[in-house]
Design an enzyme around this catalytic site. Structure first.
Site: not given
Ligand code: FCB
Length: 447
Positions: A74, A118, A163, A282, A284, A357
């Protein structure tokens, strides 16, 4: 761990964080070029004029991906490289770079997964008002179509906007990211226009597989005090539901609009909710929040002097939950990924999912040509196990992309935060596989 035979094993990067060559072959100026040139915006005054020189070294990098056994990569396309002024003229040399890159990936049997935005907005569009300006969404749709026309023969999976929460609220409310504005009301408009950009572009990428890309956090209240419960509703709304309901239902949650004191037309909301084929997530870290007075500001504090990204929710405090943290200060909780996936299956059952991600920064040390990043290996293993359990529980999860393939320019943190599976010695640009890269490779090969 158990994964389906066709599970997509990948790693991710983004253009601005790796390419460098910011003035080569007719590339225009992006908001990140402008932002990094301003003193005090990025730790140690780091910039990305060279970054990790991927623009010149992409062949070596694709070779590394092939050695690791990646099935997919990606990456993102730099808008100012392809359309230097953000409108009108297309720069053929910019597109050529992505043609070379995707050809090379395909020759190595690696699927290219392309993200159109991005965060590197052409500076000319920021000067015309940036994302708070509705017209930017239409400019994005034109750019998206131009890239699609050029690459649709070799790229099958397309993501629109990476995002949107970060681009809107870190870019226009807290000012931690480019363009560095602190205008809360404008940030809310930016969030809507980023969603609109997604919806308009998705309708133009006909014949390809198209997804939106959101960063999600499971949010829990610090206690059952009604103020904490309300804080969790608010942060879940602003961070997750505004984007999920917008993209997947074409209707924003009313409580979030009320928190912000805004409304958007039904036509616009329907445009945001364009039909899509998959959702890129994504993940985290989890959030634990409190609405009681006197809490501390934020678990993931910005590195430079910034405002708050939490428009209308500035009273909410982000508390640690006593979990281990990465070098970003982000709490590590693989179960948070599993909860997020299960929640998506419950609340948005029709949409196939991909983790686009997931990864961690640690203070890696290069010793005798090796990097023994045992914490990153544990991080990846824990989160992959969470994926495997979610699949077992019926979640339609099709793949996983580690963030990041290589150490790179971590936005306002500069080069001090290393997320790569591959260590990059920045002065020499030498690439060295960390233990986590070897571990990930073995995992892919034995899956
Ligand atoms: C995400 C971004 C990515 C990288 C990771 C650590 O929010 O999409 O570019 O910075 O965080």
């Amino acid at each position: 761990m158990k994964f389906p035979a066709n599970f997509v094993w990948g790693a991710a990067t983004s253009a601005y964080q790796i390419e460098g060559s910011t003035t080569a072959d007719g590339r225009g100026v992006s908001i990140w070029d402008t932002f990094t040139a301003q003193p005090g915006r990025v730790v140690a005054g780091d910039h990305a004029q060279v970054a990790i020189d991927h623009y010149n070294r992409y062949r070596e990098d694709v070779q590394i991906m092939a050695e690791l056994g990646l099935k997919a990569y990606r990456f993102s396309v730099s808008w100012p490289r392809v359309q230097p002024d953000g409108a009108g003229r297309i720069n053929a040399k910019g597109l050529d770079f992505y043609r070379r890159l995707t050809d090379d990936l395909l020759e190595h049997g690696i699927q290219p997964w392309l993200t159109l935005y991005h965060w590197d907005l052409p500076q000319a569009l920021e000067e015309a008002g940036g994302w708070p300006n509705r017209d930017t969404a239409y400019r994005f749709a034109d750019y998206a179509e131009a890239v699609h026309d050029a690459l649709k023969d070799r790229v099958h999976t397309w993501a629109t906007v990476n995002e949107p929460w970060c681009a809107a609220f870190l870019g226009y409310a807290s000012g931690e990211h480019a363009p560095g504005r602190r205008e809360p009301a404008q940030a809310v408009q930016a969030a809507h226009h980023l969603n609109l950009a997604h919806g308009l572009a998705a309708r133009r990428l006909t014949g390809s597989r198209v997804g939106g890309c959101v960063n999600l956090y499971p949010v829990r209240p610090a206690s059952d005090d009604p103020r904490d419960v309300d804080a969790a509703r608010r942060i879940d709304g602003a961070q997750n539901r505004f984007f999920l309901d917008g993209l997947l239902k074409g209707a924003y949650p009313q409580d979030v609009l009320d928190d912000w004191g805004v409304s958007f037309s039904q036509e616009d909301q329907e445009l945001v909710g364009a039909p899509i084929d998959l959702l890129l997530i994504n993940y985290y870290s989890p959030y634990t929040v409190s609405g009681a007075p006197g809490g501390k500001a934020s678990a993931s504090a910005a590195p430079t002097d910034t405002g708050s990204p939490w428009v209308g929710n500035e009273h909410v405090s982000f508390l640690g939950d006593g979990l281990p943290t990465t070098s970003m200060g982000w709490e590590v909780e693989p179960d948070g990924l599993k909860r997020t996936l299960l929640r998506l299956k419950r609340d948005y059952p029709a949409i196939p999912l991909v983790v686009s991600e997931n990864g961690a920064a640690y203070d890696d040390v290069l010793e005798d040509g090796a990097v023994h990043d045992t914490e990153r290996v544990a991080f990846l293993e824990g989160h992959l196990r969470a994926c495997s359990e979610a699949i077992e529980a019926g979640v339609p999860l099709e793949g996983y992309f580690a963030w990041s393939l290589m150490d790179n320019f971590e936005w306002a943190w500069g080069y001090g935060k290393r997320f790569g599976l591959v260590y990059v010695d920045f002065p020499t640009q030498k690439r060295i596989l960390k233990d986590s890269a070897h571990w990930y490779s073995r995992t892919i090969m034995s899956a």
